[in-house]
Structures are given as C-alpha cells and as structure tokens.
Design a protein around this motif. Structure first.
Motif, PDB file in Angstrom:
ATOM      1  N   ILE A   1      99.326  55.097  11.186  1.00  0.00           N
ATOM      2  CA  ILE A   1      99.951  56.267  11.807  1.00  0.00           C
ATOM      3  C   ILE A   1      98.979  56.978  12.740  1.00  0.00           C
ATOM      4  CG2 ILE A   1      99.441  57.924   9.976  1.00  0.00           C
ATOM      5  CD1 ILE A   1     102.723  57.645  11.929  1.00  0.00           C
ATOM      6  N   ASP A   2      97.687  56.978  12.422  1.00  0.00           N
ATOM      7  CA  ASP A   2      96.702  57.615  13.296  1.00  0.00           C
ATOM      8  C   ASP A   2      96.603  56.889  14.637  1.00  0.00           C
ATOM      9  OD1 ASP A   2      96.096  59.597  11.434  1.00  0.00           O
ATOM     10  OD2 ASP A   2      94.556  58.355  10.477  1.00  0.00           O
ATOM     11  N   VAL A   3      96.715  55.578  14.606  1.00  0.00           N
ATOM     12  CA  VAL A   3      96.691  54.782  15.832  1.00  0.00           C
ATOM     13  C   VAL A   3      97.944  55.082  16.664  1.00  0.00           C
ATOM     14  CG1 VAL A   3      96.727  52.432  16.766  1.00  0.00           C
ATOM     15  CG2 VAL A   3      95.296  52.975  14.788  1.00  0.00           C
ATOM     16  N   ILE A   4      99.078  55.205  15.991  1.00  0.00           N
ATOM     17  CA  ILE A   4     100.335  55.512  16.681  1.00  0.00           C
ATOM     18  C   ILE A   4     100.247  56.873  17.358  1.00  0.00           C
ATOM     19  CG2 ILE A   4     102.777  56.054  16.314  1.00  0.00           C
ATOM     20  CD1 ILE A   4     102.753  53.884  14.128  1.00  0.00           C
ATOM     21  N   ILE A   5      99.759  57.867  16.642  1.00  0.00           N
ATOM     22  CA  ILE A   5      99.643  59.214  17.208  1.00  0.00           C
ATOM     23  C   ILE A   5      98.686  59.218  18.390  1.00  0.00           C
ATOM     24  CG2 ILE A   5      98.823  61.568  16.744  1.00  0.00           C
ATOM     25  CD1 ILE A   5      99.880  61.160  13.852  1.00  0.00           C
ATOM     26  N   ALA A   6      97.568  58.530  18.260  1.00  0.00           N
ATOM     27  CA  ALA A   6      96.593  58.468  19.353  1.00  0.00           C
ATOM     28  C   ALA A   6      97.218  57.841  20.597  1.00  0.00           C
ATOM     29  CB  ALA A   6      95.364  57.683  18.914  1.00  0.00           C
ATOM     30  N   ARG A   7      97.987  56.785  20.414  1.00  0.00           N
ATOM     31  CA  ARG A   7      98.611  56.115  21.563  1.00  0.00           C
ATOM     32  C   ARG A   7      99.701  56.997  22.178  1.00  0.00           C
ATOM     33  NH1 ARG A   7      98.031  53.432  26.050  1.00  0.00           N
ATOM     34  NH2 ARG A   7      99.795  52.096  26.514  1.00  0.00           N
ATOM     35  N   ILE A   8     100.482  57.681  21.364  1.00  0.00           N
ATOM     36  CA  ILE A   8     101.500  58.603  21.884  1.00  0.00           C
ATOM     37  C   ILE A   8     100.823  59.689  22.716  1.00  0.00           C
ATOM     38  CG2 ILE A   8     103.165  60.399  21.242  1.00  0.00           C
ATOM     39  CD1 ILE A   8     103.925  58.617  18.830  1.00  0.00           C
ATOM     40  N   ASN A   9      99.733  60.239  22.202  1.00  0.00           N
ATOM     41  CA  ASN A   9      99.014  61.282  22.934  1.00  0.00           C
ATOM     42  C   ASN A   9      98.411  60.752  24.229  1.00  0.00           C
ATOM     43  OD1 ASN A   9      99.623  63.269  21.070  1.00  0.00           O
ATOM     44  ND2 ASN A   9      97.783  62.886  19.863  1.00  0.00           N
ATOM     45  N   GLU A  10      97.898  59.536  24.184  1.00  0.00           N
ATOM     46  CA  GLU A  10      97.348  58.911  25.381  1.00  0.00           C
ATOM     47  C   GLU A  10      98.422  58.752  26.452  1.00  0.00           C
ATOM     48  OE1 GLU A  10      95.616  54.494  26.491  1.00  0.00           O
ATOM     49  OE2 GLU A  10      95.195  55.311  24.497  1.00  0.00           O
ATOM     50  N   LEU A  11      99.594  58.296  26.035  1.00  0.00           N
ATOM     51  CA  LEU A  11     100.696  58.137  26.987  1.00  0.00           C
ATOM     52  C   LEU A  11     101.176  59.488  27.512  1.00  0.00           C
ATOM     53  CD1 LEU A  11     102.663  55.283  25.192  1.00  0.00           C
ATOM     54  CD2 LEU A  11     101.399  55.108  27.352  1.00  0.00           C
ATOM     55  N   ALA A  12     101.152  60.515  26.682  1.00  0.00           N
ATOM     56  CA  ALA A  12     101.561  61.851  27.125  1.00  0.00           C
ATOM     57  C   ALA A  12     100.601  62.374  28.194  1.00  0.00           C
ATOM     58  CB  ALA A  12     101.608  62.803  25.941  1.00  0.00           C
ATOM     59  N   ARG A  13      99.296  62.180  27.979  1.00  0.00           N
ATOM     60  CA  ARG A  13      98.316  62.607  28.990  1.00  0.00           C
ATOM     61  C   ARG A  13      98.506  61.840  30.284  1.00  0.00           C
ATOM     62  NH1 ARG A  13      95.230  62.909  24.411  1.00  0.00           N
ATOM     63  NH2 ARG A  13      94.400  60.802  24.618  1.00  0.00           N
ATOM     64  N   LYS A  14      98.737  60.541  30.162  1.00  0.00           N
ATOM     65  CA  LYS A  14      98.906  59.726  31.364  1.00  0.00           C
ATOM     66  C   LYS A  14     100.158  60.147  32.125  1.00  0.00           C
ATOM     67  CE  LYS A  14      99.196  55.144  33.260  1.00  0.00           C
ATOM     68  NZ  LYS A  14      99.442  53.746  33.074  1.00  0.00           N
ATOM     69  N   LYS A  15     101.220  60.488  31.405  1.00  0.00           N
ATOM     70  CA  LYS A  15     102.456  60.918  32.055  1.00  0.00           C
ATOM     71  C   LYS A  15     102.215  62.172  32.888  1.00  0.00           C
ATOM     72  CE  LYS A  15     107.173  62.395  31.350  1.00  0.00           C
ATOM     73  NZ  LYS A  15     108.102  63.029  30.457  1.00  0.00           N
ATOM     74  N   LYS A  16     101.442  63.109  32.360  1.00  0.00           N
ATOM     75  CA  LYS A  16     101.144  64.340  33.079  1.00  0.00           C
ATOM     76  C   LYS A  16     100.282  64.088  34.307  1.00  0.00           C
ATOM     77  CE  LYS A  16     101.408  67.494  29.164  1.00  0.00           C
ATOM     78  NZ  LYS A  16     100.650  68.418  28.300  1.00  0.00           N
ATOM     79  N   GLU A  17      99.368  63.129  34.204  1.00  0.00           N
ATOM     80  CA  GLU A  17      98.409  62.884  35.282  1.00  0.00           C
ATOM     81  C   GLU A  17      98.980  62.017  36.402  1.00  0.00           C
ATOM     82  OE1 GLU A  17      95.014  61.254  33.324  1.00  0.00           O
ATOM     83  OE2 GLU A  17      94.544  63.126  32.295  1.00  0.00           O
ATOM     84  N   VAL A  18      99.511  60.851  36.029  1.00  0.00           N
ATOM     85  CA  VAL A  18      99.930  59.899  37.062  1.00  0.00           C
ATOM     86  C   VAL A  18     101.322  59.334  36.854  1.00  0.00           C
ATOM     87  CG1 VAL A  18      97.597  59.190  37.696  1.00  0.00           C
ATOM     88  CG2 VAL A  18      98.799  57.971  35.881  1.00  0.00           C
ATOM     89  N   GLY A  19     101.908  59.586  35.714  1.00  0.00           N
ATOM     90  CA  GLY A  19     103.219  59.023  35.413  1.00  0.00           C
ATOM     91  C   GLY A  19     103.100  57.740  34.619  1.00  0.00           C
ATOM     92  N   LEU A  20     104.220  57.297  34.083  1.00  0.00           N
ATOM     93  CA  LEU A  20     104.254  56.101  33.248  1.00  0.00           C
ATOM     94  C   LEU A  20     105.046  54.997  33.930  1.00  0.00           C
ATOM     95  CD1 LEU A  20     105.035  57.696  29.757  1.00  0.00           C
ATOM     96  CD2 LEU A  20     102.813  56.989  30.627  1.00  0.00           C
TER      97      LEU A  20
ATOM     98  N   ARG B   1     106.343  54.112  24.571  1.00  0.00           N
ATOM     99  CA  ARG B   1     106.296  55.483  24.060  1.00  0.00           C
ATOM    100  C   ARG B   1     107.505  55.781  23.182  1.00  0.00           C
ATOM    101  NH1 ARG B   1     107.713  59.925  28.188  1.00  0.00           N
ATOM    102  NH2 ARG B   1     109.662  58.885  27.750  1.00  0.00           N
ATOM    103  N   ASP B   2     108.682  55.385  23.645  1.00  0.00           N
ATOM    104  CA  ASP B   2     109.899  55.633  22.875  1.00  0.00           C
ATOM    105  C   ASP B   2     109.889  54.887  21.540  1.00  0.00           C
ATOM    106  OD1 ASP B   2     110.733  57.280  24.915  1.00  0.00           O
ATOM    107  OD2 ASP B   2     112.098  55.792  25.798  1.00  0.00           O
ATOM    108  N   GLU B   3     109.397  53.653  21.552  1.00  0.00           N
ATOM    109  CA  GLU B   3     109.311  52.878  20.314  1.00  0.00           C
ATOM    110  C   GLU B   3     108.310  53.501  19.343  1.00  0.00           C
ATOM    111  OE1 GLU B   3     108.345  48.941  21.643  1.00  0.00           O
ATOM    112  OE2 GLU B   3     110.411  48.508  22.230  1.00  0.00           O
ATOM    113  N   LEU B   4     107.169  53.939  19.855  1.00  0.00           N
ATOM    114  CA  LEU B   4     106.163  54.574  19.006  1.00  0.00           C
ATOM    115  C   LEU B   4     106.687  55.879  18.422  1.00  0.00           C
ATOM    116  CD1 LEU B   4     102.947  53.975  21.135  1.00  0.00           C
ATOM    117  CD2 LEU B   4     103.549  52.877  18.967  1.00  0.00           C
ATOM    118  N   ARG B   5     107.428  56.624  19.215  1.00  0.00           N
ATOM    119  CA  ARG B   5     108.021  57.875  18.721  1.00  0.00           C
ATOM    120  C   ARG B   5     109.002  57.599  17.585  1.00  0.00           C
ATOM    121  NH1 ARG B   5     109.388  61.368  24.199  1.00  0.00           N
ATOM    122  NH2 ARG B   5     107.256  62.090  24.587  1.00  0.00           N
TER     123      ARG B   5
END
Length: 66
Positions: free
Chosen positions: A3-22, A30-34
C-alpha cells in the motif's frame, strides 16, 4: 502490491499531472491504483466494523438469561 508503494505512485502521478500533465496510459494507471487503494480502505473499514461488539446487545442478552 504494498500500500505504501501504491500511495507513493499515486502521489507521484498527482505531482506530474500538476506540472506537465499525464499521458493516457498514466491516467489509466492512476485510476487503477486509486481503485486498489480504495478497495484496501473499504476492506480495512469493514474488518473494523465486524470486530465491534455492541454493549447494548450484550447487556440485553445477560438480562434475558437471568
């Protein structure tokens, strides 16, 4: 998957979405991890609910047996 790996990856994708998009693939990931994360929360919550002992019920059973 941890679960810690999942949360880290979700957060990584969230940061990337804000910066450059997905990319489309990252949106799907992201949807599958959520869904995995939410499923874990639901399962843990359900387990907690199942361990609750209602005091009123125990008191009523004792009164009925007396």
């Amino acid at each position: 998957m941890d679960i810690d790996v999942i949360i880290a990856r979700i957060n990584e994708l969230a940061r990337k979405k804000k910066e450059v998009g997905l990319t489309a693939e990252e949106v799907v990931e992201r949807d599958e991890l959520r869904q995995v994360y939410l499923g874990n929360i639901r399962r843990n919550f359900r387990q907690q609910l199942e361990t609750i002992e209602w005091v009123e019920d125990a008191e009523n059973e004792q009164k009925g047996n007396a």
